[in-house]
Each structure stands twice: as C-alpha cells, then as structure tokens.
Design a protein around this motif. Structure first.
Motif, PDB file in Angstrom:
ATOM      1  N   GLY A 330       0.807  -1.217   0.000  1.00  0.00           N
ATOM      2  CA  GLY A 330       0.000   0.000   0.000  1.00  0.00           C
ATOM      3  C   GLY A 330       0.838   1.265   0.000  1.00  0.00           C
ATOM      4  N   ARG A 333      -1.664   6.729  -4.000  1.00  0.00           N
ATOM      5  CA  ARG A 333      -2.298   6.309  -5.243  1.00  0.00           C
ATOM      6  C   ARG A 333      -1.696   7.063  -6.430  1.00  0.00           C
ATOM      7  NH1 ARG A 333      -8.497   7.561  -7.109  1.00  0.00           N
ATOM      8  NH2 ARG A 333      -8.575   6.104  -8.883  1.00  0.00           N
ATOM      9  N   THR A 354       1.880   3.172  -3.936  1.00  0.00           N
ATOM     10  CA  THR A 354       1.308   1.832  -3.963  1.00  0.00           C
ATOM     11  C   THR A 354       2.107   0.941  -4.899  1.00  0.00           C
ATOM     12  OG1 THR A 354      -0.669   0.519  -4.414  1.00  0.00           O
ATOM     13  CG2 THR A 354      -0.331   2.468  -5.791  1.00  0.00           C
TER      14      THR A 354
END
Length: 537
Positions: A330, A333, A354
């Motif tokens: 993670g 974005r 990410t």
C-alpha cells in the motif's frame, strides 16, 4: 517565481528555489533526482538521514526483479506473481517495470557497480549489495548536480492558491534550524511505515510522506495490504528471511511447532508468539550451503555471532518484526504512468507509492520492491521535471499545508513518546494486524480515532520535538488508513487475512482507495489487466 507567505518557514536558515524537490534519499529518491536532473531540472534532494546510508536498502542485500527481454521468461516472471498477488496487479505496469528495471540495472553496470561473475563468465545482475548500491547512487546524484540536504527531514509540504504543491519545509537536525525549498514539482520518496518496530533500516520509515501528501488531499491505495511481518533473531534487527527456509521451529522444550516450517508457516509462528511463548529456530544445511549462506548474507549472522550462537547447531529464539507498508504494497495512489498522485505537481515513488500495480495483494519482498523503486523513481523524477518546466516562471504564493503538530491549538503540546507508544500498541500485536477480525479492527479504530481527535486541539511542537511529533502523527494516520481499508475488504486476499472472512470473494477484485485525516474514508477502483486469462507476452 514562488514566494513564501507567513508560517513555519518564515525564519528558515536556508532557502532554495528549484524545479524539483525530491524528499527521500533511498533508491527511489536517488533515481528520481538523477532522472530529473538528466532532463535539465534544477534539483534538491532532502534526506531524513544521510543519503546513501539510511533506509531499508542501504544496510542490506536485495534481490532485483531483473529479467532479460525474452518473451517466455518475462511471461513466466509475471505469471509467478499473478495469482499470488490476488490478481490485483496490472500486466501493463508489470511489463513497464520489467523493461525499466532491465535498463536501469544495466546503467548500474555502466556506472561501475561491481556485479559478481557466474561460472559461465556472465555478470549476475539479479541482486544488489545495499552499501555498494547506495554509495554509487549518492555519487551519481552528486555528479548530476543535485544539491543534497542530509539529516534534513521534511515536516510539511507547501501549496499554491490552486492547491498544487509548491515545495516543502523541514529541519536541519545537525544545525538545529530549518530549511525551505520552493519547487515546481515534488517527488515523495520517503518509504513506507514500519512503526518503529526495530526492523533493520526502518527507523526512518514512519509514514511521513503519506501524511504530508494527505494534508494536500492525496489519496492512498492498498493500505489493507500492510500486514507484513518479517522473521528476525529475537534480539536482532536483521529481517532477511530467506535462510529460514532451512529452519526447523520448536517450542522452548524442543518440541516442533506444527505447520511452522511449511509454506505459510509464519501464521503458526505468530499464533505461538501471540500467546507469549517463545519460538526457537535452527538451520539445517550442509557444509557447502553454510559457507555459501555466510558469504551471501553476513549481516544475518552478526547478532548470532555476538552471542556465541552457531545457528546450524544451536537453537536460537526468533521473533516477527512488523514491516507493515515497507514490505507491504500500500501507499500513495498513482493516476498516470508518470507516477503522479491526485495532487497537481506531486509525484510518488518507491515504497511511498502503492506497489499493487506490480505486486497486487502480496508483498514485493526485496526483488519486486527494488525493481519498483528504481523504475518508479525514474518515472517520477522525469515527470516531475516535465511538470516543473510547464510552471516555471509563474508567480505563485506558497502557503503551509502542515496541520497536526505544526499549528497552534487550544491545548498542551503533543507528548511524542506517549503518542508513538499508543499507536504501536494498536498495530504491533499479531492479532490486530496479522490475524484480523472486524471486532478487533473496530475496537482499535475507536481508540485511534479518539487519539486523533484529541491531537487536533494541541499546540505546535517545539523545533526540537517537531520531527518526533510528526513521526507519531504520521504513524497514527497510517494506522487509521490501514485499518479502515482492512475493514472495507471483507475477504482474505494476498497478505490481507480476515478471520471473519477467510475466503476470497472475486466480486472484490478491486482496489481499496483511502484518504482523509479527520474523517477517514474508503472507496473502490477498478483493476487493470485481464481477470481470467493467462498473461501474454
């Protein structure tokens, strides 16, 4: 031209105005700086530690996802991760990373990296020695004309009137004063968050970049894939786990732990450790293998040598250290092939971004993360340079975006040590982060949300405590994104394991997007690439 408004940076000791600011000096940051400078940009790189020696790569060896451009070999390499990653990776990005990594590793050879030679006389380019690699990268950054600010952690990003990033401010630790950089574009390469778990090289990886980017409105993706624990000697920090494939695991009385030595055995070990019992390991290898292992990863053996333990003869206690989003997938974005975030002018690379695009739902470990760092760093630096060229010459007023721990409230200052301890109590236990259940996730989130609400009324930290305070705030924010995302994925996929949802639900083959600070939200986004066919070359 970017001018400063009032705020934290008003009394800065040093000030620079450049095209690109890179925050972070690990592999991703150094590749970004080199790429930006190579396109004619004026670049500053600010590192929390000493560029070339801090971070997870510098003290260790790492594999690299280096595959020659043979269609069959590339397809095999991609397919080996497709199902393992829960089919959340994007084949287009996987091919791009393989291409870029191949080129960048070959550049390392051209620059003089000492790759070993195999018995066939060919160089072996599938692994890198961390100290040699990062020493070379620092040298290349300097030769590219980049100004390096060592021991200079960033505290907050700056924005212009449109909401685009306009630079950052931070602290010069050795001088005890502050710095400010106005920039046309910024690359976040600050690594992931390991919650100060004492994993080797992770003491500087506290989620700072995630926090700073989110304060500008950036989104994150894949934060549920943050349950990575790495095996280590109980009193050591080295989390290189390959050699444990040769291990047998036992209780204190010497009896074997069922399932511990099998694939997925880490779950069995976590359950035993979670009860407070000790777990012991011993490596079973022949004489030739022992010599090869000691040569390949000498730092694995250092904590054992110091206590007189021969791991091939003696049992030794082991533990699991949380590496969370460092070895997870993670991060911020990305919205285009240039590694842009959802904030104009802000780019992300390496573990700060990410890695679902290339790894999906399962850890990139060393090799895939290493390939991603050099590839995404190259793309982010190149794109940041292009963006900066477009805004060069515009008049922009830079204002602060930092919030918790940097603005005046109505209460006392944050106790950084207490804050960090409170966050660690929620994320380090195996039954919170490794073995997940909605009841425990919700209970942790109630406490974390209350902690965040309480912090919002505190006063700004003194300069001497600002870095530690912001680290605690960043870890708190990261934990909340992790757990909200984990609740939103009501299935088990990749490294995300839900005890209350043990099966995989193909209707949830999507990304979980997260964001927000005072109110953390989640949504979903579609996955690129085929769902039911074998990847084609």
């Amino acid at each position: 031209m970017v001018t400063a408004s009032t705020g934290f940076s008003a009394d800065t000791a040093v000030y620079y105005e450049v095209d690109v600011l890179v925050i972070g000096g690990g592999p991703a940051g150094t590749w970004a700086a080199i790429a930006a400078a190579g396109r004619g940009a004026k670049v500053v790189l600010a590192d929390k530690g000493f560029c070339g020696t801090s971070g997870a790569t510098a003290p260790s060896g790492t594999g690299v996802w280096y595959v020659p451009p043979d269609p069959a070999r590339r397809t095999k390499a991609m397919n080996s991760r497709w199902d393992l990653g829960g089919r959340l990776a994007d084949p287009v990005w996987m091919r791009r990373v393989l291409d870029r990594t191949y080129q960048n590793v070959n550049h390392l050879a051209e620059w003089g990296y000492p790759f070993p030679t195999g018995v066939d006389g060919e160089e072996i380019r599938t692994s890198l020695d961390g100290p040699d690699y990062m020493r070379l990268m620092r040298k290349r950054v300097k030769s590219a004309g980049v100004r390096i600010l060592d021991h200079s952690p960033a505290l907050e990003l700056l924005r212009d009137a449109s909401g685009a990033v306009a630079g950052a401010t931070g602290i010069r630790r050795q001088k005890g004063d502050t710095w400010s950089v106005r920039a046309g574009a910024v690359v976040i390469a600050t690594g992931g968050c390991a919650f100060l778990s004492k994993a080797l090289g992770c003491n500087v990886l506290t989620g700072d970049g995630h926090l700073m980017a989110a304060e500008l409105g950036a989104e994150l993706s894949g934060m549920e894939f943050s349950s990575a624990y790495a095996m280590a000697v109980d009193h050591g920090s080295v989390t290189k786990t390959r050699f444990y494939e040769w291990a047998e695991f036992t209780y204190a009385d010497g009896s074997p732990i069922p399932g511990a030595a099998s694939k997925g055995g880490r779950s069995s070990i976590a359950k035993v450790l979670g009860t407070g019992q000790a777990v012991y390991a011993r490596l079973n290898a022949d004489a030739q293998e022992q010599v090869a292992m000691r040569h390949a990863q000498p730092n694995f053996f250092l904590p054992l040598n110091r206590t007189g333990v021969d791991p091939f003869k003696d049992r030794f206690p082991i533990t699991l250290r949380l590496e969370a989003t460092v070895r997870g997938t993670g991060g911020l974005r990305l919205v285009d092939e240039g590694c842009a975030t959802t904030v104009p002018g802000l780019y992300a690379a390496g573990d700060a971004a990410t890695r679902e695009l290339v790894c999906g739902a399962f850890t990139g470990g060393g090799s895939h993360n290493a390939a991603w760092a050099m590839s995404s760093g190259f793309w982010a630096g190149s794109s940041a340079s292009d963006h900066a060229r477009q805004v060069r010459g515009r008049s922009r007023v830079a204002t602060r975006s930092g919030q918790t721990g940097l603005t005046e409230g109505r209460g006392s200052r944050i106790d950084a040590s207490s804050l960090i301890q409170s966050v660690r109590q929620e994320v380090l236990p195996y039954n919170h982060t490794y073995h997940r259940h909605a009841d425990r996730l919700n209970a942790s989130l109630d406490r974390l949300d209350t902690l965040w609400s309480d912090l919002r009324s505190t006063d700004a930290a003194d300069l001497s405590e600002a870095v530690r305070t912001r680290e605690g705030v960043a870890m708190l924010a990261t934990a909340r994104w992790m757990y909200r995302s984990a609740l939103a994925r009501t299935e088990s996929r990749g490294m995300h394991k839900r005890e209350d949802y043990p099966g995989r639900d193909e209707a949830q083959r999507h990304h979980i997007i997260a964001g927000g600070l005072d109110e953390v939200w989640t949504s979903t986004a579609n996955v690129g690439g085929p769902a039911d066919e074998v990847l084609a070359a």
